[in-house]
Design a protein around this motif. Sequence first.
Motif, PDB file in Angstrom:
ATOM      1  N   GLN A 419       0.835  -1.211   0.000  1.00 32.73           N
ATOM      2  CA  GLN A 419       0.000   0.000   0.000  1.00 32.73           C
ATOM      3  C   GLN A 419       0.871   1.264   0.000  1.00 32.73           C
ATOM      4  O   GLN A 419       0.532   2.265  -0.650  1.00 32.73           O
ATOM      5  N   THR A 423       0.841   4.158  -2.790  1.00 32.78           N
ATOM      6  CA  THR A 423       0.637   5.559  -2.447  1.00 32.78           C
ATOM      7  C   THR A 423       1.750   6.435  -3.033  1.00 32.78           C
ATOM      8  O   THR A 423       1.487   7.521  -3.580  1.00 32.78           O
ATOM      9  N   ARG A 424       2.984   5.949  -2.929  1.00 36.68           N
ATOM     10  CA  ARG A 424       4.109   6.704  -3.480  1.00 36.68           C
ATOM     11  C   ARG A 424       3.999   6.808  -5.001  1.00 36.68           C
ATOM     12  O   ARG A 424       4.332   7.842  -5.603  1.00 36.68           O
ATOM     13  N   LYS A 426       1.214   6.785  -6.796  1.00 33.01           N
ATOM     14  CA  LYS A 426       0.148   7.725  -7.133  1.00 33.01           C
ATOM     15  C   LYS A 426       0.587   9.176  -6.889  1.00 33.01           C
ATOM     16  O   LYS A 426       0.113  10.099  -7.560  1.00 33.01           O
TER      17      LYS A 426
END
Length: 492
Positions: A419, A423-424, A426
């Motif tokens: 996850q 996140t990184r 995106k």
Amino acid sequence: MPHPTPFRLPLTAALALLVAGCASTHGLEPQGSVLNADSLAASRSLANAQSDAGFPQHDWWQSLGDAQLDALIDEALAGTPSLDAADARVRQAIAQAGLAEAAGKPTLGATAQYTGVQIPETAAPPPFGGEYVDVTLLGLQFKYSPDIWGGHRARFQTALGLARAAEVDAQAARLTLSSNIARTYVVLAQAHEAADVANADAKRASQLLELGRQRVKAGLDNQLQIRNAETAVASAQQQELAARQQIDAARNALAALLGKGPDRGLDIARPALLRAAAPGVPGVVPSELLGHRPDVVAARWRVEAARHGIKASKAEFYPTVNLSALVGVAAGNPSDLFSGDSLLAMGGPAISLPIFDGGRLRNNLAKSDAEYDLAVANYNQSLVGALHEVADALQAARSLEAQVATTQRARESAQAAWQLASTRYKAGLGTQLDVLAAQRPLLQLEQQLAALNAQRLGAAIDLDRALGGGLELPAPASDNQDSNDLSKAPTP
């Protein structure tokens, strides 16, 4: 002074010869001794696992929480060829016990007989010689052999013990069938989870392959990355195919356990999420713990049957008394059968005693002793094996429970890492390659966790089976009888 009769000396000699020639059981005794289950040390192996929990329920599989599994086991227990065979063996053993019981009861039968004889004149002069004489007989025949030495009852008890063992074996067949279905169902559930993981891994590998092609086209990478990605795709596809094959095999196995054709397996849906209770055993002594095991109880019944078999063999060394009688009518002319002079009555006791039998009786007793020793050895081995099965299943369940918890924590960490990588990516701080690389250990841990959960469920099933599966089994009156009890049998 009275003189001895001319028959006294031959009679004395005959009696002396009779006594000298009588068969004896001297030196023939069984060697086996029934093991006391409480003498088997198991307290340390079962430490921290004994509790106030009871034995498994008769429908123990419902604790796994899958309605389809409940329906499959109910369907199987309604009748399969294996259960039909076990039930037929029970009926056969009960009939054999009935035959043994009938052998010790009086019998009464009707008889009708016609006999004719031609006496030659060379054998007897007239009026007997040269005449044909015939007799017609109608009557009732009574036979009875009193069970003075308990041989008939012992043979009946032997057959009854074997019938009880067969009844327990039939219950054991049901326990084996239900546990085999539950275990195969767990394999089916694991195969579905393995297929899911393999499918996800194939998608991840395909994305890696596409990303590698884009990078090569852009001049950022070489053909090595593409080849590695192609290898990963093929490997994931092979794992998915293997999982599908395992699903088919598990469905076929379940259909066979149900006594149905393979098409029945096609109707079995994907299992629900199965669960296993915390491992534990009732806080009782080994004798009570193992008294719920069908194999132990059946072996104990066979010991009892063999014990009575020795008594039956010893009874054959004693004289046999047979009572017989015949009452009816007899006449040379059938029209005279019911006249007042046609009454025929005969009967009386007969006593027989084995003298010289070529060693038949001693060898028969030696065989019974050996059968008892074999039954005792099998019973003792069943005690040892049963207690080890309980310990093995308990220890496996406890260890696998800890392994599942550890792997679950590792999976949560891998999930968090994946996850974070997503996140990184995106946020423009990472690459898609980082996301796919982080997903790989997550999928590997999910596959490992599915395998451990299946093993944990299998250990729970094994533990319920090792504890007797909730069966209520008729056991012999005493579990402490051994070869010393055989001293109660008369010994010639």
